[in-house]
Design an enzyme around this catalytic site. Structure first.
Site, PDB file in Angstrom:
ATOM      1  N   ASP A   1      -9.048  95.076 -14.476  1.00  0.00           N
ATOM      2  CA  ASP A   1     -10.263  95.145 -15.297  1.00  0.00           C
ATOM      3  C   ASP A   1     -11.489  95.669 -14.559  1.00  0.00           C
ATOM      4  O   ASP A   1     -12.604  95.489 -15.015  1.00  0.00           O
ATOM      5  CB  ASP A   1     -10.568  93.783 -15.939  1.00  0.00           C
ATOM      6  CG  ASP A   1     -11.277  92.821 -14.994  1.00  0.00           C
ATOM      7  OD1 ASP A   1     -11.065  92.912 -13.774  1.00  0.00           O
ATOM      8  OD2 ASP A   1     -12.054  91.995 -15.486  1.00  0.00           O
ATOM      9  N   GLU A   2     -11.300  96.323 -13.409  1.00  0.00           N
ATOM     10  CA  GLU A   2     -12.493  96.848 -12.737  1.00  0.00           C
ATOM     11  C   GLU A   2     -12.246  98.225 -12.121  1.00  0.00           C
ATOM     12  O   GLU A   2     -11.124  98.554 -11.744  1.00  0.00           O
ATOM     13  CB  GLU A   2     -13.043  95.875 -11.688  1.00  0.00           C
ATOM     14  CG  GLU A   2     -12.024  95.412 -10.715  1.00  0.00           C
ATOM     15  CD  GLU A   2     -12.564  94.475  -9.645  1.00  0.00           C
ATOM     16  OE1 GLU A   2     -13.683  94.647  -9.139  1.00  0.00           O
ATOM     17  OE2 GLU A   2     -11.797  93.574  -9.288  1.00  0.00           O
TER      18      GLU A   2
HETATM   19  P1  TTP Z   1     -11.784  88.798 -13.039  1.00  0.00           P
HETATM   20  O1  TTP Z   1     -12.497  90.079 -13.309  1.00  0.00           O
HETATM   21  O2  TTP Z   1     -11.913  88.177 -11.696  1.00  0.00           O
HETATM   22  O3  TTP Z   1     -12.219  87.685 -14.071  1.00  0.00           O
HETATM   23  P2  TTP Z   1     -12.578  87.821 -15.614  1.00  0.00           P
HETATM   24  O4  TTP Z   1     -12.600  89.235 -16.067  1.00  0.00           O
HETATM   25  O5  TTP Z   1     -11.689  86.926 -16.392  1.00  0.00           O
HETATM   26  O6  TTP Z   1     -14.018  87.187 -15.666  1.00  0.00           O
HETATM   27  P3  TTP Z   1     -15.428  87.833 -15.166  1.00  0.00           P
HETATM   28  O7  TTP Z   1     -16.264  87.908 -16.389  1.00  0.00           O
HETATM   29  O8  TTP Z   1     -15.945  86.860 -14.166  1.00  0.00           O
HETATM   30  O9  TTP Z   1     -15.116  89.179 -14.562  1.00  0.00           O
HETATM   31  O10 TTP Z   1     -10.233  89.004 -13.286  1.00  0.00           O
HETATM   32  C1  TTP Z   1      -9.725  89.842 -14.321  1.00  0.00           C
HETATM   33  C2  TTP Z   1      -8.507  89.235 -14.957  1.00  0.00           C
HETATM   34  O11 TTP Z   1      -7.515  88.967 -13.959  1.00  0.00           O
HETATM   35  C3  TTP Z   1      -8.770  87.894 -15.629  1.00  0.00           C
HETATM   36  O12 TTP Z   1      -9.224  88.048 -16.968  1.00  0.00           O
HETATM   37  C4  TTP Z   1      -7.424  87.228 -15.539  1.00  0.00           C
HETATM   38  C5  TTP Z   1      -6.794  87.772 -14.287  1.00  0.00           C
HETATM   39  N1  TTP Z   1      -6.890  86.780 -13.199  1.00  0.00           N
HETATM   40  C6  TTP Z   1      -5.814  85.922 -12.982  1.00  0.00           C
HETATM   41  O13 TTP Z   1      -4.783  86.040 -13.650  1.00  0.00           O
HETATM   42  N2  TTP Z   1      -5.914  84.975 -12.002  1.00  0.00           N
HETATM   43  C7  TTP Z   1      -7.044  84.819 -11.243  1.00  0.00           C
HETATM   44  O14 TTP Z   1      -7.109  83.930 -10.364  1.00  0.00           O
HETATM   45  C8  TTP Z   1      -8.159  85.695 -11.485  1.00  0.00           C
HETATM   46  C9  TTP Z   1      -9.432  85.537 -10.687  1.00  0.00           C
HETATM   47  C10 TTP Z   1      -8.025  86.651 -12.468  1.00  0.00           C
HETATM   48 MG    MG Z   2     -13.631  90.720 -14.976  1.00  0.00          MG
END
Ligand code: TTP
Ligand code: MG
Length: 369
Positions: free
Chosen positions: A111-112
């Site tokens: 997601d980034e």
């Molecule tokens: P992130 O971008 O770290 O988290 P997020 O998008 O859910 O929240 P934020 O708004 O803080 O960015 O991670 C992206 C995806 O990766 C998240 O939706 C689910 C997955 N993930 C896991 O499966 N286990 C984990 O420990 C983390 C940190 C993320």
């Molecule tokens: Mg995220």
């Protein structure tokens, strides 16, 4: 050689898995949503993959055991299992949208991504406008919000995107890194893991600012020369890592390790096999290459690339093997907290490839990867 100033965007989707679930299921609207990886046969064994912002207010976070999350979210939160394939499809489409706005584009995890927009934007003001357009396109196209950070390098952009979430847009002007991040705990510095934090604690370093002004020689003594210098630079907001294009003409092979590891013996065995596969394909197409890269994927699916451009073209297995092992050793040295789940070997920069003009301006960074 003076380097051109760069404008880098870091885009990160907000509570990604949970947002996809909300987007597809209107009944979840307004509720606290927790997306779980159920690992075992018993009801609640496993961990939280992510939670939406409403669930975070209850204290429910990524990585937490499901049982603990259920205690916090009892009667208040909805618990659903992950649907990884689905998130992968959303991710691909969102990456496709973003890519269209970048001169150079690098996806870092599901997601980034980093976007180098230095060629198309004249200054951070224009980049802010572009970031607004990207946010709008992702929201209208896929119904998801994201947070964007803008800075002069990947480090700054990444740390900026975390400052305002969800649905944020944050610029860190050149020269403001120290001012903005000075008082933050040192563990918030991107690339600093638990092991480094333990050492910092012993040295009395608690904040990014304290690390920034800590004696470089002392850091090098504790962390080794390369890593010590890197930590000093990063605490001072310095980072020259290029945004690495992932779709240049290339030959690559990726594979999964038997278990998550940073053991060089296990990793080099796999690298050797991958190098042989890449070499076979290269020979099959009768190509020579000048750039060799390794690709590393952590258990959290963060993907990074490390590249080296050779002084001349090569095509032999020995060269691929040697450089991929050296690059991997460097990666592990610079990232002492990372384990690998998958890794890969890639060759690119073939003779018949017309190198686009914007890549030539990266000349000063190539090889340092
Ligand atoms: P992130 O971008 O770290 O988290 P997020 O998008 O859910 O929240 P934020 O708004 O803080 O960015 O991670 C992206 C995806 O990766 C998240 O939706 C689910 C997955 N993930 C896991 O499966 N286990 C984990 O420990 C983390 C940190 C993320
Ligand atoms: Mg995220």
């Amino acid at each position: 050689m003076d380097k051109e100033p760069r404008i880098i965007l870091h885009v990160d989707l907000d509570s990604f898995f949970a947002s996809v679930e909300e987007r597809l299921n209107p009944e979840l609207a307004g509720k606290a949503v927790v997306v779980c990886v159920y690992s075992g046969r018993t009801g609640d064994s496993g961990a939280v993959a992510t939670s939406n912002y409403k669930a975070r207010e209850l204290g429910i976070k990524s990585g937490m055991p499901i049982s603990a999350a259920k205690r916090l979210g009892k009667d208040k939160a909805v618990f659903i299992p992950t649907r990884i394939g689905l998130y992968g499809e959303f991710s691909e489409r969102v990456m496709g949208i973003m890519k269209a706005y970048a001169d150079r584009f690098e996806q870092v995890s599901i997601d980034e991504a980093y976007l180098d927009v230095s060629d198309r934007c004249d200054g951070f003001g224009e980049a802010e406008g572009l970031a607004g357009e990207i946010k709008k396109a992702i929201l209208e196209g896929e119904g998801l919000t994201c947070s964007v950070g803008i800075g002069k390098n990947k480090l700054t952009a990444k740390m900026a995107s975390r400052l305002r979430k969800p649905d944020g847009l944050t610029i860190v002007p050149s020269g403001d890194f120290g001012k903005i991040f000075h008082d933050m705990p040192v563990k918030k510095l991107h690339g600093v893991g638990d092991k480094a934090v333990e050492v910092f604690e012993r040295l009395g370093i608690r904040t990014i600012g304290q690390l920034a002004s800590f004696d470089t020689n002392a850091l090098e003594e504790f962390f080794g020369k390369a890593r010590g210098q890197l930590l000093h630079n990063r605490a001072n907001g310095m980072d020259e890592e290029p945004v690495e294009e992932s779709d240049r003409q290339q030959i690559s092979r990726l594979a999964t390790l038997k278990e998550n590891t940073r053991d060089m013996k296990a990793i080099s065995e796999l690298l050797e096999r991958l190098a042989e596969d890449v070499h076979r394909k290269l020979a099959g197409r009768n190509l020579e290459f000048r750039t060799i890269s390794i690709i590393t994927i952590t258990p959290r699916l963060e993907t990074r690339t490390k590249s080296r451009t050779l002084g001349q073209f090569a095509a032999d297995l020995g060269t691929i093997r040697k450089h991929s092992i050296e690059l991997m050793q460097e990666f592990l040295e610079k990232n002492p907290d990372e384990e690998l789940r998958r890794c890969g070997v890639r060759v690119s920069n073939f003779p018949e490839t017309e190198v686009p003009k914007e890549q030539r301006t990266l000349g000063g960074f190539l090889g340092k990867g």
